[in-house]
Scaffold this motif. Structure first.
Motif, short mmCIF file in Angstrom:
data_model
loop_
_atom_site.label_atom_id
_atom_site.label_comp_id
_atom_site.label_asym_id
_atom_site.label_seq_id
_atom_site.Cartn_x
_atom_site.Cartn_y
_atom_site.Cartn_z
N THR A 81 0.85 -1.20 0.00
CA THR A 81 0.00 0.00 0.00
C THR A 81 0.88 1.25 0.00
O THR A 81 2.08 1.17 0.27
N TYR A 82 0.27 2.37 -0.29
CA TYR A 82 1.01 3.63 -0.29
C TYR A 82 1.52 3.96 1.12
O TYR A 82 2.60 4.52 1.29
N ASP A 83 0.72 3.65 2.13
CA ASP A 83 1.16 3.91 3.50
C ASP A 83 2.39 3.08 3.84
O ASP A 83 3.34 3.58 4.44
N GLU A 84 2.35 1.82 3.45
CA GLU A 84 3.51 0.96 3.70
C GLU A 84 4.73 1.52 2.97
O GLU A 84 5.84 1.51 3.50
N ALA A 85 4.51 2.03 1.76
CA ALA A 85 5.62 2.59 0.98
C ALA A 85 6.25 3.78 1.71
O ALA A 85 7.48 3.91 1.77
N ASP A 86 5.42 4.65 2.27
CA ASP A 86 5.98 5.81 2.98
C ASP A 86 6.73 5.37 4.24
O ASP A 86 7.76 5.97 4.60
N ASP A 87 6.24 4.33 4.89
CA ASP A 87 6.98 3.78 6.04
C ASP A 87 8.34 3.25 5.60
O ASP A 87 9.35 3.41 6.30
N VAL A 88 8.35 2.61 4.44
CA VAL A 88 9.60 2.06 3.91
C VAL A 88 10.59 3.19 3.62
O VAL A 88 11.77 3.10 3.97
N VAL A 89 10.11 4.27 3.01
CA VAL A 89 11.00 5.39 2.71
C VAL A 89 11.53 5.99 4.02
O VAL A 89 12.72 6.32 4.13
N GLN A 90 10.67 6.10 5.02
CA GLN A 90 11.12 6.63 6.30
C GLN A 90 12.21 5.74 6.91
O GLN A 90 13.26 6.25 7.32
N ASP A 91 11.97 4.43 6.94
CA ASP A 91 12.99 3.50 7.46
C ASP A 91 14.30 3.66 6.69
O ASP A 91 15.38 3.66 7.26
N ALA A 92 14.15 3.76 5.37
CA ALA A 92 15.34 3.84 4.52
C ALA A 92 16.13 5.11 4.81
O ALA A 92 17.37 5.08 4.88
N LEU A 93 15.43 6.22 5.00
CA LEU A 93 16.14 7.48 5.25
C LEU A 93 16.80 7.47 6.63
O LEU A 93 17.89 8.02 6.81
N ILE A 94 16.17 6.84 7.60
CA ILE A 94 16.78 6.73 8.93
C ILE A 94 18.08 5.91 8.83
O ILE A 94 19.12 6.31 9.35
N THR A 95 17.99 4.79 8.13
CA THR A 95 19.18 3.96 7.93
C THR A 95 20.27 4.74 7.18
O THR A 95 21.45 4.71 7.55
N ALA A 96 19.85 5.45 6.15
CA ALA A 96 20.81 6.20 5.33
C ALA A 96 21.51 7.27 6.17
O ALA A 96 22.73 7.45 6.08
#
Lengths: 189, 205
Positions: free
Chosen positions: A52-67
């Motif tokens: 879902t789009y919500d899951e996608a935004d969570d993924v981007v958030q996780d990715a940016l935190i890791t980055a």
């Protein structure tokens, strides 16, 4: 909506490599400039990988935190875009795993239940719309491989590692995905 | 189950994909002359073209509307900063005062960025900053704007950085080394503050 002003205007046209170096030294504004530059691509990629789009935004958030945590160890700043995309890919796969272990979703292929956006509606009837529809009908494991390869630019080995399968399986899934997609695109024509 | 990915001529779609990706194949002689393979290659090329169009569309819709989704994510990130090594300061009888390596590097960035034509990249403090009086070298990567004299720019930067570090810390600076690692194109005229107005992301209907 107007563009958000950049806290230090000099960062606006700074190359990725310089921004990555500064972000690696702890400069939040430089990291922010990178995130704004590549965020839409990361989000688009995550949307094709997530449910879902919500899951996608969570993924981007996780990715940016890791980055943000790891960017100090990035050796080649010119490769920061590909590096960000790899992180998004891994995080999206992780999110899919968590979803499966929490919910009791059967192993049946999941179809993406994404409402078409106005943009998508506008291009209905185009080749890309046909592809979008065909992609949504693929079994999730094939769709993931295809998106990781074609949108994420990842190698067979990287995809294999992210998914925990062999490179040969990646090759096989990609071949099946491509076969189906080519066929559906031909039928659409 | 039908073997969809097997051609009548015996070639697999994987081989054709590889040929498309690399432009080379040990089987090129066959592929170049096989109508079936050529038809499949054409299908793969159309698929690739559609994929690139779809990605462009996806990116356009991902960035459509406001940037609220990204603002929220970035606001959370700001809570976490990187301090680096601790740098002692002699503060009289007070508790042992110290600055951090991260704060010194941030200061170098601020000083450098205030100079015209300079954008600081990586900055490293080489030497044992945690030992008072130990010699420390400051190594700075710089992205310079075309049109500035690099030697004088480097000199200006070295002096400004050194002066600021001497005021703010007790580090024993042995050298400030400046490396120009990147050049950026000039900004039209003298409008140094209105940077990069050429990226017109809005106005697209």
């Amino acid at each position: 909506m107007t563009r958000l002003h950049n806290p230090t205007g000099k960062l606006a046209d700074a190359p990725d490599a310089v921004l990555a170096e500064r972000a690696g030294d702890g400069d939040v504004a430089a990291f922010e400039a990178l995130a704004r530059r590549h965020g839409p691509l990361m989000r688009a990629y995550a949307r094709r990988l997530a449910r879902t789009y919500d899951e996608a935004d969570d993924v981007v958030q996780d990715a940016l935190i890791t980055a943000w945590k790891d960017i100090g160890s990035l050796q080649d700043g010119t490769a920061v875009k590909a590096w960000l995309m790899r992180i998004v890919g891994r995080r999206a796969v992780d999110a899919g795993r968590r979803r499966k272990s929490h919910g009791n979703v059967d192993e049946q292929p999941e179809t993406a239940d994404k409402a078409p956006t106005p943009d998508q509606a506008a291009v209905a009837g185009s080749a890309r719309q046909a592809l979008s529809t065909a992609l949504a009908r693929l079994p999730e494991e094939q769709r993931r491989c295809w998106v990781l390869k074609e949108f994420g630019g990842q190698s067979y080995e990287e995809i294999a590692e992210a998914l925990g399968i062999s490179a040969a399986s990646v090759r096989g899934r990609l071949a099946r995905a491509r076969t189906t997609l080519v066929k559906e695109m031909e039928e659409w024509r | 189950m039908a073997m969809n990915h097997t051609q009548d001529c015996g070639r697999h779609i994987e081989d054709l994909s590889d040929y498309l990706d690399t432009g080379a194949s040990p089987d090129a002689e066959h592929i170049d002359h096989c109508p079936q393979c050529q038809a499949r290659l054409a299908g793969l090329r159309s698929l690739n073209a559609a994929a690139m169009e779809l990605l462009d569309d996806d990116v356009a819709s991902a960035s459509a509307g406001d940037t609220g989704w990204l603002d929220g994510i970035l606001a959370n990130l700001k809570l976490e900063t990187r301090a680096g090594r601790s740098i002692p300061l002699e503060g009289g009888d007070m508790e042992d005062l110290s600055a951090t390596e991260g704060s010194v590097i941030a200061m170098v960035r601020a000083v450098g960025d205030s100079l015209g034509g300079v954008l600081i990249g990586r900055c490293r403090l080489e030497g044992d900053v945690s030992v008072p009086g130990a010699p420390v070298e400051v190594n700075i990567n710089v992205s310079a704007r075309y049109g500035y004299q690099l030697p004088s720019l480097a000199q200006e930067l070295r002096e400004a950085v050194l002066a600021q570090i001497l005021v703010q810390t007790e580090l024993n600076i042995a050298a400030v080394n400046v490396a120009f690692t990147d050049m950026r194109p000039p900004l039209g005229d003298g409008t140094r503050n209105a940077e990069a107005p050429e990226s017109t992301e809005e106005g697209k209907q």
